[in-house]
Write a protein that holds these residues in place. Structure first.
Motif, PDB file in Angstrom:
ATOM      1  N   VAL A  62       6.361 -22.342   9.733  1.00 41.05           N
ATOM      2  CA  VAL A  62       6.272 -21.535   9.003  1.00 41.05           C
ATOM      3  C   VAL A  62       6.972 -20.978   9.990  1.00 41.05           C
ATOM      4  O   VAL A  62       7.170 -20.325  10.564  1.00 41.05           O
ATOM      5  N   LYS A  63       7.818 -19.786   8.922  1.00 36.06           N
ATOM      6  CA  LYS A  63       8.895 -19.225   9.197  1.00 36.06           C
ATOM      7  C   LYS A  63       7.854 -17.447   8.961  1.00 36.06           C
ATOM      8  O   LYS A  63       7.363 -17.519   8.362  1.00 36.06           O
ATOM      9  N   THR A  64       8.285 -16.620  10.099  1.00 35.74           N
ATOM     10  CA  THR A  64       7.927 -15.859  10.191  1.00 35.74           C
ATOM     11  C   THR A  64       8.159 -14.988   8.903  1.00 35.74           C
ATOM     12  O   THR A  64       6.906 -13.932   8.385  1.00 35.74           O
ATOM     13  N   SER A  65       8.867 -14.901   8.903  1.00 35.65           N
ATOM     14  CA  SER A  65       9.869 -13.988   7.554  1.00 35.65           C
ATOM     15  C   SER A  65       8.581 -14.009   6.426  1.00 35.65           C
ATOM     16  O   SER A  65       7.774 -12.876   5.817  1.00 35.65           O
ATOM     17  N   GLU A  66       8.848 -15.888   6.291  1.00 35.43           N
ATOM     18  CA  GLU A  66       7.608 -16.102   4.730  1.00 35.43           C
ATOM     19  C   GLU A  66       6.210 -15.819   5.602  1.00 35.43           C
ATOM     20  O   GLU A  66       5.877 -15.248   4.113  1.00 35.43           O
ATOM     21  N   ALA A  67       5.938 -15.605   6.245  1.00 31.98           N
ATOM     22  CA  ALA A  67       4.609 -15.489   6.826  1.00 31.98           C
ATOM     23  C   ALA A  67       4.079 -13.862   6.858  1.00 31.98           C
ATOM     24  O   ALA A  67       2.565 -13.452   6.606  1.00 31.98           O
ATOM     25  N   ARG A  68       5.598 -13.095   6.900  1.00 35.61           N
ATOM     26  CA  ARG A  68       5.154 -11.792   6.260  1.00 35.61           C
ATOM     27  C   ARG A  68       5.460 -11.266   5.023  1.00 35.61           C
ATOM     28  O   ARG A  68       3.856 -10.393   4.579  1.00 35.61           O
ATOM     29  N   ASN A  69       6.486 -12.310   4.321  1.00 39.46           N
ATOM     30  CA  ASN A  69       6.320 -11.911   3.357  1.00 39.46           C
ATOM     31  C   ASN A  69       5.533 -11.700   2.047  1.00 39.46           C
ATOM     32  O   ASN A  69       5.368 -10.840   0.879  1.00 39.46           O
ATOM     33  N   ILE A  70       4.208 -13.213   2.476  1.00 36.02           N
ATOM     34  CA  ILE A  70       2.578 -13.202   1.619  1.00 36.02           C
ATOM     35  C   ILE A  70       1.759 -11.969   1.971  1.00 36.02           C
ATOM     36  O   ILE A  70       0.736 -12.655   1.311  1.00 36.02           O
ATOM     37  N   LEU A  71       1.558 -11.263   2.805  1.00 37.22           N
ATOM     38  CA  LEU A  71       0.831 -10.853   3.194  1.00 37.22           C
ATOM     39  C   LEU A  71       0.009  -9.703   2.248  1.00 37.22           C
ATOM     40  O   LEU A  71       0.882  -8.490   1.218  1.00 37.22           O
ATOM     41  N   PRO A  72      -0.580  -8.920   1.957  1.00 38.86           N
ATOM     42  CA  PRO A  72      -0.922  -8.133   1.100  1.00 38.86           C
ATOM     43  C   PRO A  72      -0.310  -6.401   0.873  1.00 38.86           C
ATOM     44  O   PRO A  72      -0.338  -6.303   2.032  1.00 38.86           O
ATOM     45  N   LYS A  73      -0.407  -6.150  -0.338  1.00 38.54           N
ATOM     46  CA  LYS A  73       0.948  -4.794   0.471  1.00 38.54           C
ATOM     47  C   LYS A  73      -0.432  -3.700   0.326  1.00 38.54           C
ATOM     48  O   LYS A  73       0.235  -2.872   1.181  1.00 38.54           O
ATOM     49  N   ASN A  74      -1.192  -3.985  -0.695  1.00 41.37           N
ATOM     50  CA  ASN A  74      -2.295  -2.810  -0.384  1.00 41.37           C
ATOM     51  C   ASN A  74      -3.738  -3.384   0.164  1.00 41.37           C
ATOM     52  O   ASN A  74      -4.177  -4.558  -0.347  1.00 41.37           O
ATOM     53  N   ILE A  75      -4.546  -3.015   0.921  1.00 41.51           N
ATOM     54  CA  ILE A  75      -5.932  -3.510   0.988  1.00 41.51           C
ATOM     55  C   ILE A  75      -7.060  -2.646   0.554  1.00 41.51           C
ATOM     56  O   ILE A  75      -6.783  -1.572   0.908  1.00 41.51           O
ATOM     57  N   SER A  76      -7.813  -3.076   0.468  1.00 41.88           N
ATOM     58  CA  SER A  76      -9.742  -2.039   0.289  1.00 41.88           C
ATOM     59  C   SER A  76     -10.189  -0.899   1.837  1.00 41.88           C
ATOM     60  O   SER A  76      -9.510  -1.647   2.889  1.00 41.88           O
ATOM     61  N   LEU A  77     -10.685   0.023   1.435  1.00 46.99           N
ATOM     62  CA  LEU A  77     -10.755   0.688   2.708  1.00 46.99           C
ATOM     63  C   LEU A  77     -11.974  -0.312   3.480  1.00 46.99           C
ATOM     64  O   LEU A  77     -12.097   0.005   4.565  1.00 46.99           O
ATOM     65  N   LYS A  78     -12.309  -1.430   2.502  1.00 43.74           N
ATOM     66  CA  LYS A  78     -14.034  -1.773   3.157  1.00 43.74           C
ATOM     67  C   LYS A  78     -12.929  -2.695   3.883  1.00 43.74           C
ATOM     68  O   LYS A  78     -13.773  -2.969   4.872  1.00 43.74           O
ATOM     69  N   ASP A  79     -12.185  -3.235   3.308  1.00 42.42           N
ATOM     70  CA  ASP A  79     -11.648  -4.304   4.495  1.00 42.42           C
ATOM     71  C   ASP A  79     -10.479  -3.564   5.757  1.00 42.42           C
ATOM     72  O   ASP A  79     -10.842  -4.090   6.877  1.00 42.42           O
ATOM     73  N   ALA A  80     -10.217  -2.306   5.217  1.00 43.41           N
ATOM     74  CA  ALA A  80      -9.951  -2.047   6.485  1.00 43.41           C
ATOM     75  C   ALA A  80     -10.203  -1.199   7.368  1.00 43.41           C
ATOM     76  O   ALA A  80     -10.844  -1.363   9.134  1.00 43.41           O
TER      77      ALA A  80
END
Ligand code: HSE
Length: 308
Positions: free
Chosen positions: A178-196
Motif C-alpha cells: 500500500v503506497k502512502t501516496s496512493e492511500a492519501r489520494n483516495i481520501l475524501p477532500k471534504n467531510i461533513s460537520l457531523k463526521d468532523a
C-alpha cells in the motif's frame, strides 16, 4: 566520538482517529544504522538489507534528510552510513520515517547534540516528504521523541510528547503493498460537520485517556469515521481482524499509518499473544503471507547500541 550505532524504532501513526497528528514508537521492529563522521564533506550510504533501496544520497531518504541537516550546519563534515533496514518499506510502520530520523539523530549525536529534537524533525521531514508526497511528522515525532506524540501544528512546528499507557501492541503486516501516496489520494477532500464532530470527540477522548491512563476510554476512542472507511478497501481482512481481536479481549486498534499493517492494543500480555494467533489464522485463511509482532510502546525512541 566519531562513530555510532543506533537502533531506530518502527512507529504506528494516526492511532486510528488522529490522522497525521498522533503516533507512537514501538520497541520492535527496529532498523539498525551505523554512522561515521568524516572530516570531508559528502554522504556515503551502504545498505546491508534485502530491500534494494537506492544508495545515491540524493535519492535515499536518509541521505536527503541528512543533507537538509548539513545544509544548515556551518562546518564542512561528511558522514558514512551503513543501514540495515528491518522495517519493510510500505508496511505502514514508519519505515521511511525511521530512515530519515535515524540519519539525523545519529549525525546529531556525533555533532554533540547541536540540534534540538524539533529541528531534527524539520530536517527529517525533508526525507519523509519524498516518500508520501507531503510533509507529515506523525511517524517522525515518536521516532525522535519516543512514546506517544501529538503534532499540534507543523507550521510552526509544535510537538507535544504525551504519557504512554502501559499497553501491549500486537501488529500484523500482511505482505501486500500500500503506497502512502496512493492511500492519501483516495481520501475524501471534504467531510461533513457531523463526521468532523465525531472525529475530534474521539481524538479528545484518546488524549484524555492517555493523560488519565483510562484504558476503557482509550479503547472506545479508537474509532475513525473519516480515514479508515476510505482505506478499508485497500486492506483485505481489516474488519475481521478488528472484530475477532476485540472478541478476544483487545482494547482497540485499527490501521497502522496508511496500512497495510494493523495494530491492536491489549492490557495483558497473554491477550496480546491470543490476538496474534487470531491475526495469523485470518491471513493464513486468506492466503496472504504476513508477519506479526507482539511488542510494547517504546518510551525512548532511538537508542544508542555502541559508540567509539
Ligand atoms: N499519517 C500518514 C497517513 C501516515 O495516514 O497517510 C503515513 O505514513
Amino acid at each position: 566520538m566519531k562513530k555510532i550505532k543506533i537502533s531506530i524504532p518502527a512507529t504506528v501513526s494516526n492511532l486510528v482517529c488522529g490522522y497525521d497528528i498522533l503516533g507512537l514508537a514501538l520497541q520492535y521492529p527496529c532498523d539498525i544504522m551505523e554512522l561515521e563522521m568524516l572530516d570531508e564533506p559528502g554522504i556515503f550510504i551502504t545498505h546491508i538489507d534485502e530491500f534494494g533501496l537506492p544508495e545515491d544520497p540524493t535519492l535515499n531518504l536518509s541521505g536527503i534528510a541528512l543533507q537538509a541537516l548539513l545544509n544548515d550546519y556551518t562546518s564542512p563534515v561528511g558522514f558514512r552510513l551503513t543501514i540495515e533496514k528491518k522495517i519493510k518499506p510500505g508496511s505502514g510502520l514508519g519505515s521511511s520515517a525511521a530512515a530519515a530520523a535515524g540519519a539525523v539523530i545519529g549525525a546529531n549525536f556525533l555533532l554533540n547534540n547541536f540540534y534540538s529534537k524539533e529541528e531534527l524533525v524539520e530536517f527529517a521531514m525533508e526525507g519523509e516528504k519524498i516518500a508520501s508526497g507531503v510533509k507529515h511528522a506523525d511517524n517522525l515525532a515518536p521516532c525522535i521523541y519516543g512514546g506517544v506524540t501529538l503534532i499540534r501544528s507543523l507550521e510552526p512546528i509544535d510537538i507535544i510528547p504525551m504519557p504512554s499507557p502501559e499497553l501491549f501492541v500486537t501488529v500484523v503486516h500482511p505482505q501486500i503493498e500500500v503506497k502512502t501516496s496512493e492511500a492519501r489520494n483516495i481520501l475524501p477532500k471534504n467531510i461533513s460537520l457531523k463526521d468532523a464532530t465525531t472525529q475530534w470527540a474521539n481524538v479528545a477522548g484518546l488524549i484524555a485517556g492517555f493523560y488519565s491512563n483510562n484504558i476503557p476510554l482509550i479503547g472506545r476512542s479508537l474509532v475513525d469515521v473519516i480515514i479508515e472507511p476510505a482505506r478499508a478497501a485497500l486492506i483485505p481482512g481489516l474488519e475481521e481482524v478488528k472484530r475477532k481481536c476485540m472478541e478476544h479481549g483487545a482494547v482497540g486498534g485499527g490501521i497502522s499509518g496508511s496500512g497495510p499493517s494493523i495494530f491492536m492494543f491489549s492490557q495483558m500480555e497473554n491477550v496480546a499473544w491470543k490476538i496474534e494467533k487470531q491475526m495469523m489464522e485470518i491471513y493464513t485463511n486468506l492466503g496472504i503471507p504476513f508477519k506479526t509482532y507482539v511488542t510494547t510502546i517504546n518510551p525512548e525512541g532511538v537508542k544508542i547500541i555502541s559508540s567509539e
